[in-house]
Motif scaffolding. Structure first.
Motif, PDB file in Angstrom:
ATOM      1  N   ASN A  92      -8.384   7.084  -8.546  1.00  0.00           N
ATOM      2  CA  ASN A  92      -7.715   6.238  -7.556  1.00  0.00           C
ATOM      3  C   ASN A  92      -6.225   6.034  -7.854  1.00  0.00           C
ATOM      4  N   ALA A  93      -5.697   6.698  -8.874  1.00  0.00           N
ATOM      5  CA  ALA A  93      -4.344   6.386  -9.361  1.00  0.00           C
ATOM      6  C   ALA A  93      -3.269   6.567  -8.296  1.00  0.00           C
ATOM      7  N   GLU A  94      -3.306   7.654  -7.546  1.00  0.00           N
ATOM      8  CA  GLU A  94      -2.248   7.883  -6.556  1.00  0.00           C
ATOM      9  C   GLU A  94      -2.288   6.836  -5.444  1.00  0.00           C
ATOM     10  N   ARG A  95      -3.479   6.470  -5.018  1.00  0.00           N
ATOM     11  CA  ARG A  95      -3.599   5.460  -3.971  1.00  0.00           C
ATOM     12  C   ARG A  95      -3.073   4.107  -4.458  1.00  0.00           C
ATOM     13  N   VAL A  96      -3.467   3.723  -5.661  1.00  0.00           N
ATOM     14  CA  VAL A  96      -2.996   2.461  -6.243  1.00  0.00           C
ATOM     15  C   VAL A  96      -1.479   2.491  -6.420  1.00  0.00           C
ATOM     16  N   LEU A  97      -0.980   3.579  -6.969  1.00  0.00           N
ATOM     17  CA  LEU A  97       0.456   3.694  -7.203  1.00  0.00           C
ATOM     18  C   LEU A  97       1.232   3.591  -5.892  1.00  0.00           C
ATOM     19  N   GLY A  98       0.766   4.284  -4.871  1.00  0.00           N
ATOM     20  CA  GLY A  98       1.458   4.250  -3.591  1.00  0.00           C
ATOM     21  C   GLY A  98       1.497   2.860  -2.987  1.00  0.00           C
ATOM     22  N   GLU A  99       0.377   2.130  -3.090  1.00  0.00           N
ATOM     23  CA  GLU A  99       0.356   0.776  -2.540  1.00  0.00           C
ATOM     24  C   GLU A  99       1.321  -0.132  -3.284  1.00  0.00           C
ATOM     25  N   LEU A 100       1.372   0.019  -4.606  1.00  0.00           N
ATOM     26  CA  LEU A 100       2.298  -0.811  -5.380  1.00  0.00           C
ATOM     27  C   LEU A 100       3.744  -0.426  -5.131  1.00  0.00           C
ATOM     28  N   LEU A 101       4.024   0.863  -5.005  1.00  0.00           N
ATOM     29  CA  LEU A 101       5.392   1.303  -4.725  1.00  0.00           C
ATOM     30  C   LEU A 101       5.883   0.782  -3.380  1.00  0.00           C
ATOM     31  N   SER A 102       4.970   0.629  -2.443  1.00  0.00           N
ATOM     32  CA  SER A 102       5.370   0.149  -1.113  1.00  0.00           C
ATOM     33  C   SER A 102       5.854  -1.291  -1.156  1.00  0.00           C
ATOM     34  N   GLN A 103       5.516  -2.016  -2.238  1.00  0.00           N
ATOM     35  CA  GLN A 103       5.922  -3.411  -2.365  1.00  0.00           C
ATOM     36  C   GLN A 103       6.870  -3.625  -3.535  1.00  0.00           C
ATOM     37  N   THR A 104       7.409  -2.524  -4.045  1.00  0.00           N
ATOM     38  CA  THR A 104       8.296  -2.581  -5.200  1.00  0.00           C
ATOM     39  C   THR A 104       9.624  -1.927  -4.842  1.00  0.00           C
ATOM     40  N   GLU A 105      10.705  -2.483  -5.349  1.00  0.00           N
ATOM     41  CA  GLU A 105      12.001  -1.815  -5.198  1.00  0.00           C
ATOM     42  C   GLU A 105      11.966  -0.557  -6.060  1.00  0.00           C
ATOM     43  N   ARG A 106      11.988   0.598  -5.414  1.00  0.00           N
ATOM     44  CA  ARG A 106      11.745   1.856  -6.131  1.00  0.00           C
ATOM     45  C   ARG A 106      12.897   2.277  -7.024  1.00  0.00           C
ATOM     46  N   LYS A 107      14.064   1.778  -6.742  1.00  0.00           N
ATOM     47  CA  LYS A 107      15.227   2.067  -7.566  1.00  0.00           C
ATOM     48  C   LYS A 107      15.402   3.575  -7.724  1.00  0.00           C
ATOM     49  N   ASN A 108      15.324   4.083  -8.937  1.00  0.00           N
ATOM     50  CA  ASN A 108      15.615   5.495  -9.160  1.00  0.00           C
ATOM     51  C   ASN A 108      14.341   6.332  -9.317  1.00  0.00           C
TER      52      ASN A 108
END
Length: 305
Positions: A92-108
């Motif tokens: 499930n790592a990519e799905r979890v990561l994507g959801e968290l990135l959508s709510q995080t300032e991705r910066k670099n």
């Protein structure tokens, strides 16, 4: 997986409050810019400490786990991180990561994942699915995972790179397997990146893979830097040497990471963790001085003594 929202984060944050309230690490007080190395194919620079997601981001998506991983991700970016590596192999790592990135300032963010299937059509569908899960327009790096159907996927990746659908292409292996086959592939194929295992106790990559990557102008990503925790078990109760501070090393984790990052042919190390304090400690290796060749030998001798 339950949708993770800011409200659910606030509701669950009490369970990880202690982790989020970590004291400011001593190295951060004097930190300036992260240590960076260049990608040979382009000259673009990357911080030497990245982040892996194997096992650590393969969670069910419950609010407490998501809150904890959100804090891990914030700590990574706040301390100069850029490259995050994942794979469809990691549950499930990519799905979890994507959801968290959508709510995080991705910066670099430097987004790196892998193709791990057989056949051209299946590979294309999997890579497109990964892009949707991450929520990125394109990946910075797409890698062929553990050499799986590499001839088929390499043709696709060459075309995607030419079309600008990915920026870099790579190939991977892990825990010391397939080194001979990987080396033979690297000698004749034009990869931008290669990923494999390397650490202070497993230095086989120094014999062929690291020199070959340097000769062929390929960036290197290093997985299993702590040998799945075995290195910490080896040094349990053993103090850091006094001279470690000369290289801005404040923990055994930083000792192990800086040993790897200081190899001239290493571009970026990708430790994985689900704990905020471990992430902050790992990122300490992103700053300060790197050991020289003589000190690297001294590190080996001290570790093995």
């Amino acid at each position: 997986m339950t949708r993770f929202t800011r409200r659910r984060f606030i509701q669950s944050i009490a369970g990880i409050g202690a982790a989020l309230a970590l004291p400011r690490p001593a190295w951060l007080a004097t930190a300036k810019q992260p240590i960076q190395k260049s990608i040979p194919a382009s000259g673009e620079s990357l911080p030497v400490i990245g982040m892996g997601t194997s096992r650590t981001f393969n969670v069910a998506g419950d609010p407490q786990s998501m809150a904890q991983l959100s804090a891990v991700l914030d700590a990574f970016f706040d301390h100069g991180g850029a490259l995050i590596d994942s794979s469809p192999m990691y549950g499930n790592a990519e799905r979890v990561l994507g959801e968290l990135l959508s709510q995080t300032e991705r910066k670099n963010l430097f987004a790196a994942t892998k193709v791990w299937t057989d056949g051209k059509r299946a590979g294309v569908e999997q890579m497109e699915q990964s892009r949707r899960l991450w929520g990125v327009d394109r990946f910075d790096l797409m890698q062929i995972h553990n050499l799986r159907d590499w001839r088929t996927h390499l043709e696709t990746l060459k075309a995607w790179k030419a079309e600008g659908r990915v920026r870099y292409i790579g190939i991977t292996t892990s825990h010391g397997r397939d080194h001979e086959e990987l080396a033979a592939i690297l000698e004749r194929e034009p990869f931008d990146f290669v990923q494999f295992s390397y650490n202070i106790d497993n230095r086989i990559a120094e014999e062929r893979l690291l020199p070959l990557a340097a000769d062929r102008g390929m960036a290197t990503l290093i997985n299993r830097p702590f040998q799945r925790g075995d290195l910490f078990r080896r040094i349990q109760g053993k103090p850091l040497p006094d001279w470690a501070s000369d290289y801005d090393i404040a923990s055994w984790g930083q000792f192990f990471l800086k040993f790897i990052a200081s190899h001239p042919a290493v571009t970026c190390v990708i430790p994985a963790t689900s704990k905020v304090d471990h992430m902050v400690d790992n990122m300490g290796a992103n700053y300060g001085r790197l050991p020289d060749a003589e000190t690297r030998q001294r590190m080996i001798q001290y570790f093995e003594s």
